[in-house]
Design a protein around this motif. Structure first.
Motif, short mmCIF file in Angstrom:
data_model
loop_
_atom_site.label_atom_id
_atom_site.label_comp_id
_atom_site.label_asym_id
_atom_site.label_seq_id
_atom_site.Cartn_x
_atom_site.Cartn_y
_atom_site.Cartn_z
N ALA A 69 -83.45 -90.93 -9.42
CA ALA A 69 -82.62 -89.63 -9.13
C ALA A 69 -81.61 -90.65 -9.51
O ALA A 69 -80.99 -89.35 -10.62
CB ALA A 69 -82.85 -89.02 -8.01
N SER A 70 -81.06 -91.70 -9.08
CA SER A 70 -80.09 -92.43 -8.80
C SER A 70 -79.63 -92.87 -10.12
O SER A 70 -78.37 -92.39 -11.24
CB SER A 70 -79.33 -93.63 -8.31
OG SER A 70 -80.53 -93.97 -8.00
N PHE A 121 -81.23 -91.99 -13.13
CA PHE A 121 -80.92 -90.68 -13.80
C PHE A 121 -79.54 -90.04 -13.79
O PHE A 121 -79.39 -89.65 -14.99
CB PHE A 121 -82.46 -89.38 -13.71
CG PHE A 121 -83.39 -90.07 -13.36
CD1 PHE A 121 -84.00 -91.04 -14.56
CD2 PHE A 121 -84.53 -89.22 -13.08
CE1 PHE A 121 -85.95 -91.04 -14.96
CE2 PHE A 121 -85.53 -89.69 -13.51
CZ PHE A 121 -86.33 -90.47 -13.97
N ARG A 122 -79.20 -89.93 -12.94
CA ARG A 122 -77.92 -89.38 -12.61
C ARG A 122 -76.86 -90.21 -13.48
O ARG A 122 -75.75 -89.51 -13.76
CB ARG A 122 -77.86 -88.90 -11.14
CG ARG A 122 -76.19 -87.82 -10.70
CD ARG A 122 -76.35 -88.27 -8.64
NE ARG A 122 -77.88 -87.63 -8.65
CZ ARG A 122 -78.43 -87.95 -7.81
NH1 ARG A 122 -77.95 -89.33 -7.47
NH2 ARG A 122 -79.24 -87.54 -7.00
N ARG A 132 -77.19 -89.34 -16.98
CA ARG A 132 -76.05 -88.15 -16.96
C ARG A 132 -75.24 -88.17 -17.21
O ARG A 132 -74.07 -87.80 -18.52
CB ARG A 132 -76.98 -87.44 -16.17
CG ARG A 132 -76.44 -85.63 -16.53
CD ARG A 132 -76.59 -84.84 -15.27
NE ARG A 132 -75.98 -85.32 -14.32
CZ ARG A 132 -75.53 -84.74 -13.03
NH1 ARG A 132 -77.06 -84.59 -12.19
NH2 ARG A 132 -74.97 -85.20 -11.85
N ARG A 133 -74.37 -88.89 -16.21
CA ARG A 133 -73.02 -89.07 -16.42
C ARG A 133 -72.23 -89.87 -17.66
O ARG A 133 -71.26 -89.40 -18.10
CB ARG A 133 -72.30 -89.57 -15.10
CG ARG A 133 -72.95 -88.43 -13.54
CD ARG A 133 -72.46 -89.47 -12.52
NE ARG A 133 -72.40 -88.28 -11.57
CZ ARG A 133 -73.10 -88.86 -9.99
NH1 ARG A 133 -72.74 -89.92 -9.72
NH2 ARG A 133 -73.45 -87.53 -9.10
N THR A 180 -87.97 -85.05 -11.94
CA THR A 180 -86.76 -85.56 -10.99
C THR A 180 -85.92 -85.59 -11.92
O THR A 180 -85.23 -85.53 -11.98
CB THR A 180 -86.84 -86.84 -10.54
OG1 THR A 180 -88.40 -87.12 -9.06
CG2 THR A 180 -85.65 -87.34 -9.78
N GLU A 219 -82.11 -83.48 -13.22
CA GLU A 219 -81.06 -84.22 -13.90
C GLU A 219 -80.79 -83.78 -15.32
O GLU A 219 -79.31 -84.96 -15.23
CB GLU A 219 -81.27 -85.75 -13.33
CG GLU A 219 -81.14 -86.27 -11.47
CD GLU A 219 -79.96 -85.84 -11.26
OE1 GLU A 219 -78.74 -85.68 -11.32
OE2 GLU A 219 -79.88 -85.39 -9.65
N ASN A 220 -80.61 -82.95 -15.86
CA ASN A 220 -81.14 -82.54 -16.34
C ASN A 220 -81.51 -83.60 -18.00
O ASN A 220 -80.57 -83.54 -19.18
CB ASN A 220 -79.17 -83.18 -17.16
CG ASN A 220 -78.40 -81.57 -17.97
OD1 ASN A 220 -79.42 -80.32 -16.80
ND2 ASN A 220 -77.67 -81.41 -18.55
#
Length: 232
Positions: free
Chosen positions: A180-181, A183-184, A187-188, A208, A212-213
C-alpha cells in the motif's frame, strides 16, 4: 490455433472471477469499474491461451519479452483488431525498435539510455507506443525502474521528450513489504506530474492497488494458470 474446450472454459471462468473481484474492489473504493483495466499477463503461455482469453472478451495483454510477443500478437490482430499489447518487462535498448513496431504501450521506460533508444526507434518505425515510467519504489538493486529520488527529474525530462505519450507510471513493490505504501507513493508522484495512468497491483495485491487509484492491474497466473517452463 484453436484451444481445447476445457482450457477455453477455464480461462473464461478465471477471467469472470477476476473481473468480479475488480468490480468489488472498485465498489469498496468508491470508484467506477470502468476506470480500472485488466492487463492479462500472458508471458510464457501459448497463443491458444491468449486466443481463448480474447474469445472471452479480454482485450489488453501484457508480455515481458518482445520476441515472445512478436510470435503471438501480430497474427491475432488479424482476427481481433481491437486488442492492445503492453510490454511490461524490462526492455533492452536493442529491442526498442521491435517494441515500437508491435506494442500499444511500453510500461517499463526506466532509464535515459532506453529513452534515447525509444526515441530513435519510434522515428524509424513511424510510430510511438504510449509510455509508462517504471519507478523502483523499493529501490531494489535487482529490479528495473528509476530510483525513487530520481523519479521526478526523469519524469520531467521524459515529458519534454515524449509529451502526451507519457501516460503514467508503473511499479512492482517489494515482495516482503506492505504494497500500500508503494502504491501510495506512485499515486502521489503521478498526481504531481498530472499523469492519469497508474499500472500497479498484480494477482496478490490488485485490490489494494485499486484502493490506491490503480487504473491498470496486471494479472497472469490467476487467469492462465501456472506458467509453463519458458523455452530457452
Amino acid at each position: 490455433m484453436a484451444s481445447s474446450p476445457d482450457m477455453s472454459d477455464l480461462i473464461a471462468q478465471n477471467l469472470a472471477a477476476i473481473r468480479h473481484r475488480i468490480a468489488q474492489a472498485c465498489e469498496k473504493a468508491g470508484r467506477a469499474e470502468a476506470d480500472v483495466s485488466l492487463v492479462a499477463v500472458s508471458k510464457f503461455h501459448p497463443i491458444e491461451s491468449v486466443e481463448a482469453a480474447l474469445k472471452a472478451g479480454q482485450r489488453v495483454f501484457g508480455e515481458n519479452r518482445v520476441q515472445e510477443a512478436a510470435s503471438k500478437f501480430p497474427q491475432l490482430r488479424d482476427h481481433f483488431p481491437d486488442l492492445r499489447l503492453h510490454i511490461i518487462g524490462g526492455l533492452q535498448t536493442n529491442k526498442a525498435l521491435e517494441a515500437c513496431q508491435i506494442a500499444d504501450m511500453i510500461e517499463s521506460l526506466d532509464r535515459p539510455s532506453l529513452s534515447d533508444a525509444i526515441k530513435k526507434a519510434a522515428q524509424k518505425a513511424g510510430r510511438l507506443p504510449e509510455l509508462l515510467i517504471q519507478v523502483n519504489t523499493g529501490d531494489e538493486p535487482q529490479k528495473s525502474g528509476i530510483p525513487r529520488e530520481e523519479a521526478d527529474a526523469f519524469i520531467e525530462t521524459s515529458l519534454k521528450k515524449f509529451g502526451p505519450k507519457i501516460r503514467g507510471l508503473m511499479c512492482i513493490p517489494p515482495e516482503n513489504e506492505d504494497p500500500a505504501s508503494h502504491f501510495r507513493f506512485l499515486r502521489r508522484t503521478g498526481d504531481r506530474h498530472g499523469l492519469p495512468v497508474l499500472s500497479m497491483g498484480m494477482s496478490a495485491d490488485f485490490e489494494t492497488a485499486i484502493a490506491e487509484n490503480a487504473t491498470l492491474v496486471r494479472v497472469g497466473s490467476a487467469i492462465f494458470g501456472s506458467r509453463p517452463v519458458p523455452q530457452s
